[in-house]
Design a protein around this motif. Structure first.
Motif, PDB file in Angstrom:
ATOM      1  N   LEU A  73       0.823  -1.202   0.000  1.00 15.40           N
ATOM      2  CA  LEU A  73       0.000   0.000   0.000  1.00 15.40           C
ATOM      3  C   LEU A  73       0.860   1.256   0.000  1.00 15.40           C
ATOM      4  O   LEU A  73       0.589   2.208  -0.759  1.00 15.40           O
ATOM      5  CB  LEU A  73      -0.907  -0.009   1.237  1.00 15.40           C
ATOM      6  N   SER A  90       0.940  11.121   1.213  1.00 14.20           N
ATOM      7  CA  SER A  90       0.041  10.032   0.796  1.00 14.20           C
ATOM      8  C   SER A  90       0.292   8.778   1.614  1.00 14.20           C
ATOM      9  O   SER A  90      -0.645   8.091   2.024  1.00 14.20           O
ATOM     10  CB  SER A  90       0.231   9.740  -0.692  1.00 14.20           C
ATOM     11  N   MET A  94      -2.582   7.046   3.951  1.00 14.57           N
ATOM     12  CA  MET A  94      -3.038   5.661   3.729  1.00 14.57           C
ATOM     13  C   MET A  94      -2.806   4.802   4.966  1.00 14.57           C
ATOM     14  O   MET A  94      -3.670   3.995   5.345  1.00 14.57           O
ATOM     15  CB  MET A  94      -2.343   5.068   2.509  1.00 14.57           C
ATOM     16  N   LEU A  98      -5.788   3.061   7.259  1.00 12.06           N
ATOM     17  CA  LEU A  98      -5.814   1.629   7.553  1.00 12.06           C
ATOM     18  C   LEU A  98      -5.885   1.371   9.052  1.00 12.06           C
ATOM     19  O   LEU A  98      -6.680   0.540   9.517  1.00 12.06           O
ATOM     20  CB  LEU A  98      -4.568   0.962   6.957  1.00 12.06           C
ATOM     21  N   ALA A 117      -6.852  10.451   8.678  1.00  7.06           N
ATOM     22  CA  ALA A 117      -5.943  10.183   7.563  1.00  7.06           C
ATOM     23  C   ALA A 117      -5.385  11.484   6.992  1.00  7.06           C
ATOM     24  O   ALA A 117      -4.179  11.595   6.719  1.00  7.06           O
ATOM     25  CB  ALA A 117      -6.673   9.389   6.482  1.00  7.06           C
TER      26      ALA A 117
END
Length: 364
Positions: A73, A90, A94, A98, A117
């Motif tokens: 990821l 980013s 991510m 998660l 996030a």
């Protein structure tokens, strides 16, 4: 009405932040070892991955899945040739998404996960900048592995602080915010009643919002607010009594009273007997006080049941009038407000003071 912001599950946030800090430090140690054997590694990737894996509070199966899936990821920005600092942001976003979805001890709402996030993604480039400043002005290449460990630990700390937004709840209604906060502090039957009251109040607010604006609607909203506030006041008082009764178990106190009385009956010295009797009498008074508190707690719980039922009646009444002309006539909205306010006096069982719109409390 001003917005109310609450921090939810503070303990979970604190634990995950400490664990993320440790994970970043461990990632820094691994990065230092890789540098010793002349392997080039992405320090941002190591810091974020270490923080996310350590900060997630999951069982070993989910952690194993994250260990396999997280590197894939976090490499997506690199595959897409996302430029710096957007690539690092980013990765942070991510990883935080998660962890927010899978790695918490509670279940935040999707918007909270998204906010966390975004916050974590914004903080990762800032953390890397702080690391660069520390390397240039503090460590100056002299601390080697220690500098790498401290630097990646700082990046992990910034990432974890960015996830704070996951724990924030924003309420536009102060009464609803009070109920939500109180629900987390309670347990047992009182917590269930407060949870029901919060849900019913939200539904009442939605039904009342459909009414046309005017003095009648304003009065109705005020009555609904008072009804919900009195539920939460009763629940808070009940919780305080529960805490007092838990602090001094009546059974232990009764045993002490019986023991003192037995000793007083067995002693032959008059002065000693008198002292023991006075001690038993003093503890007996405290036991009576606890018994009184226990009865008061039961009455408060009964009042709480009645007040929640009253709020339910208000919700049903609001649903029932939506099909009529209340939505277009403010006078009828005011009439409904007075009717709801009077319900509290009708349910009280007292002979009958006249209904007063300013009080909806169920009197025990």
């Amino acid at each position: 009405m001003p917005l109310s912001v609450q921090l939810r599950e503070r303990e979970d946030f604190e634990v995950r932040t400490l664990r993320a800090l440790g994970g970043g430090a461990l990632a820094g140690l691994l990065a230092a070892v890789a540098a010793r054997v002349h392997l080039h590694v992405d320090l941002g990737f190591f810091a974020v991955a270490g923080a996310a894996l350590a900060g997630a509070r999951v069982d070993w199966k989910v952690r194993l899945g994250m260990l396999v899936g997280l590197p894939v990821l976090l490499n997506i920005p690199d595959v897409l040739n996302v430029p710096t600092p957007w690539a690092e942001a980013s990765m942070g976003a991510m990883a935080a998404g998660l962890v927010g979805a899978l790695g918490t001890t509670w279940r935040p709402k999707p918007l909270q996960v998204l906010a966390g996030a975004v916050g974590a993604g914004a903080m990762v480039p800032l953390g890397l900048y702080v690391k660069a400043v520390m390397d240039a002005r503090v460590f100056d290449g002299r601390l080697g592995a220690v500098g790498t460990v401290l630097g990646l630990g700082a990046v992990a700390l910034f990432w974890s602080v960015g996830t704070l937004a996951t724990h924030l709840s924003v309420h536009s209604n102060a009464v609803e915010a009070r109920g939500s906060a109180l629900e987390k502090q309670l347990s047992g039957e009182a917590r269930g009643l407060v949870s029901r009251a919060v849900t019913q109040y939200q539904q009442c607010q939605k039904e009342a919002a459909r009414l046309s604006a005017g003095p009648g609607k304003t009065e109705l909203m005020g009555v609904l607010e008072k009804m919900a506030s009195e539920v939460f006041t009763l629940a808070q008082t009940h919780a305080e009594l529960e805490a007092q009764l838990r602090a001094v178990p009546p059974g232990e106190l009764d045993a002490q009273v019986q023991e003192l009385r037995a000793k007083a009956a067995a002693t032959t010295d008059a002065v000693a007997r008198r002292q023991l009797e006075l001690a038993a009498s003093s503890l007996g008074e405290e036991l009576n006080h606890l018994d009184m508190l226990g009865r008061k707690r039961e009455r408060l719980l009964a009042q709480l049941h009645a007040q929640v039922a009253l709020l339910e009646r208000a919700r049903v009444s609001l649903v029932g009038v939506q099909g009529g002309d209340v939505a277009s006539k403010g006078a009828q909205a005011a009439q409904l407000a007075r009717k709801l306010a009077a319900l509290g006096q009708e349910d009280s069982g007292s002979p009958a003071p006249p209904p007063r719109p300013e009080s909806t409390k169920v009197v025990g």
